[in-house]
Scaffold this motif. Structure first.
Motif, PDB file in Angstrom:
ATOM      1  N   GLU A  90       0.821  -1.214   0.000  1.00 27.30           N
ATOM      2  CA  GLU A  90       0.000   0.000   0.000  1.00 27.30           C
ATOM      3  C   GLU A  90       0.854   1.263   0.000  1.00 27.30           C
ATOM      4  O   GLU A  90       0.531   2.256  -0.665  1.00 27.30           O
ATOM      5  CB  GLU A  90      -0.927  -0.018   1.215  1.00 27.30           C
ATOM      6  CG  GLU A  90      -2.052   0.992   1.142  1.00 27.30           C
ATOM      7  CD  GLU A  90      -3.096   0.782   2.232  1.00 27.30           C
ATOM      8  OE1 GLU A  90      -3.427   1.786   2.902  1.00 27.30           O
ATOM      9  OE2 GLU A  90      -3.558  -0.351   2.408  1.00 27.30           O
ATOM     10  N   SER A  91       1.968   1.220   0.710  1.00 28.52           N
ATOM     11  CA  SER A  91       2.841   2.399   0.809  1.00 28.52           C
ATOM     12  C   SER A  91       3.858   2.483  -0.314  1.00 28.52           C
ATOM     13  O   SER A  91       4.507   3.517  -0.495  1.00 28.52           O
ATOM     14  CB  SER A  91       3.572   2.389   2.155  1.00 28.52           C
ATOM     15  OG  SER A  91       4.317   1.191   2.307  1.00 28.52           O
ATOM     16  N   GLY A  92       4.024   1.407  -1.082  1.00 27.62           N
ATOM     17  CA  GLY A  92       5.003   1.411  -2.161  1.00 27.62           C
ATOM     18  C   GLY A  92       6.433   1.220  -1.694  1.00 27.62           C
ATOM     19  O   GLY A  92       7.364   1.731  -2.319  1.00 27.62           O
ATOM     20  N   ASP A  93       6.632   0.470  -0.611  1.00 30.11           N
ATOM     21  CA  ASP A  93       7.977   0.212  -0.093  1.00 30.11           C
ATOM     22  C   ASP A  93       8.564  -1.016  -0.777  1.00 30.11           C
ATOM     23  O   ASP A  93       7.955  -2.095  -0.785  1.00 30.11           O
ATOM     24  CB  ASP A  93       7.945  -0.014   1.418  1.00 30.11           C
ATOM     25  CG  ASP A  93       7.523   1.225   2.186  1.00 30.11           C
ATOM     26  OD1 ASP A  93       7.577   2.328   1.601  1.00 30.11           O
ATOM     27  OD2 ASP A  93       7.148   1.088   3.367  1.00 30.11           O
ATOM     28  N   LEU A  94       9.753  -0.853  -1.346  1.00 28.94           N
ATOM     29  CA  LEU A  94      10.403  -1.897  -2.114  1.00 28.94           C
ATOM     30  C   LEU A  94      11.718  -2.319  -1.487  1.00 28.94           C
ATOM     31  O   LEU A  94      12.356  -1.546  -0.768  1.00 28.94           O
ATOM     32  CB  LEU A  94      10.675  -1.412  -3.541  1.00 28.94           C
ATOM     33  CG  LEU A  94       9.472  -1.033  -4.392  1.00 28.94           C
ATOM     34  CD1 LEU A  94       9.921  -0.358  -5.686  1.00 28.94           C
ATOM     35  CD2 LEU A  94       8.636  -2.264  -4.698  1.00 28.94           C
ATOM     36  N   CYS A  95      12.119  -3.537  -1.805  1.00 26.57           N
ATOM     37  CA  CYS A  95      13.455  -4.028  -1.479  1.00 26.57           C
ATOM     38  C   CYS A  95      14.173  -4.314  -2.792  1.00 26.57           C
ATOM     39  O   CYS A  95      13.659  -5.066  -3.629  1.00 26.57           O
ATOM     40  CB  CYS A  95      13.376  -5.288  -0.625  1.00 26.57           C
ATOM     41  SG  CYS A  95      14.992  -5.990  -0.181  1.00 26.57           S
TER      42      CYS A  95
END
Length: 285
Positions: free
Chosen positions: A49-54
């Motif tokens: 939902e927040s668009g946090d990527l690794c």
């Protein structure tokens, strides 16, 4: 540059059931040919939902060499690697997430263990009024493509890479509608890659006993668009990796060195402990 991959050629297995830093699925990947590194994007746990990527860095045997986090960047739908003339390696991704998807694009360098946010990268918005911007880089033709939505319809725009880096967006090489993705229009897009005058697309879903049972070997399709005409030139179902459990198609990339190879990614494994495999099709003589 007109050569293209034959999507009907048999797929060759390159990596099998490899791990990334997070236990989520592979979203997209790209190759750094100069240093023999594979970069792979995945959603951080709980980050959809927040668009946090690794962002993962691996060697060509699939051994994990490091990772970094990208906070609020997007869904990781596609990515690119740029080998600059000064020796720097630039990673291109979507950025400025809204509703989980990047509304612009950016480039940055990889630093193991680092975390980046939208405040410490330069975000580009090359297409006015567009949403969901997703990049791909072709180092053979020195071009960059952006997949985007305008009035909620998916399209592609292609530029000379040097012009794009210089923020000269006025004279794109091509602009075309996304088309020909899958015989079933409800099946989702799963990635794309630019190579020369062609765009390669991937669509499909994970195995599902009701609608996509494993015994049918999946519903994944690769397709090819000619950026000069905007037309679909080939579409082919692929059964690559059909013995995998889950088997969700995720990501397309091209290796440019030697005989070029078109890669597709496949996620497998259980939720929270996903694995990835890579298959490729060589460029026909």
């Amino acid at each position: 540059m007109t050569e293209r991959f034959d999507l009907a050629a048999p797929a060759v297995r390159r990596l099998w059931k490899k791990t990334l830093h997070e236990g989520t699925v592979l979203q997209s990947f790209a190759f750094d040919e100069a240093h023999k590194h594979l970069y792979a994007l995945q959603l951080a746990a709980g980050g959809a939902e927040s668009g946090d990527l690794c962002l993962n860095r691996l060697d060509y045997d699939g051994t994990l060499l490091g990772h970094m986090y990208l906070k609020g960047f997007g869904h990781g739908v596609s990515m690119g690697v740029q080998n600059a003339a000064d020796g720097n390696v630039w990673i291109w991704t979507e950025a400025a997430a809204r509703n989980g998807y990047g509304q612009g694009v950016t480039r940055f360098r990889f630093f193991d263990g680092a975390t980046r946010t939208g405040d410490d990268v330069a975000i580009r918005e090359p297409i006015a009024r567009s949403t969901n911007n997703q990049p791909s880089v072709c180092m053979t033709s020195k071009r960059v493509a952006i997949r985007y939505r305008l009035d909620n319809k998916p399209r592609y725009r292609v530029w000379d890479l040097d012009a794009f880096v210089a923020r000269d967006y006025a004279d794109p090489i091509a602009d075309l509608a996304q088309t020909g993705l899958h015989p079933d229009s409800s099946v989702p897009f799963q990635g794309y890659a630019l190579y020369g005058d062609h765009l390669y697309q991937l669509a499909g879903t994970a195995y599902d006993t009701a609608t996509n049972p494993p015994e049918k070997h999946g519903n994944a399709y690769l397709s090819c668009l000619d950026i000069r005409t905007g037309k679909l030139v080939q579409r082919q179902r692929t059964e690559a990796g059909h013995s995998l459990d889950h088997r969700e198609p995720e990501g397309v990339a091209v290796r440019h060195a030697g005989t070029p190879q078109l890669y597709l990614g496949l996620a497998s494994g259980s939720a929270g402990a996903r694995l990835f495999s890579l298959y490729y099709k060589p460029l026909s003589a």
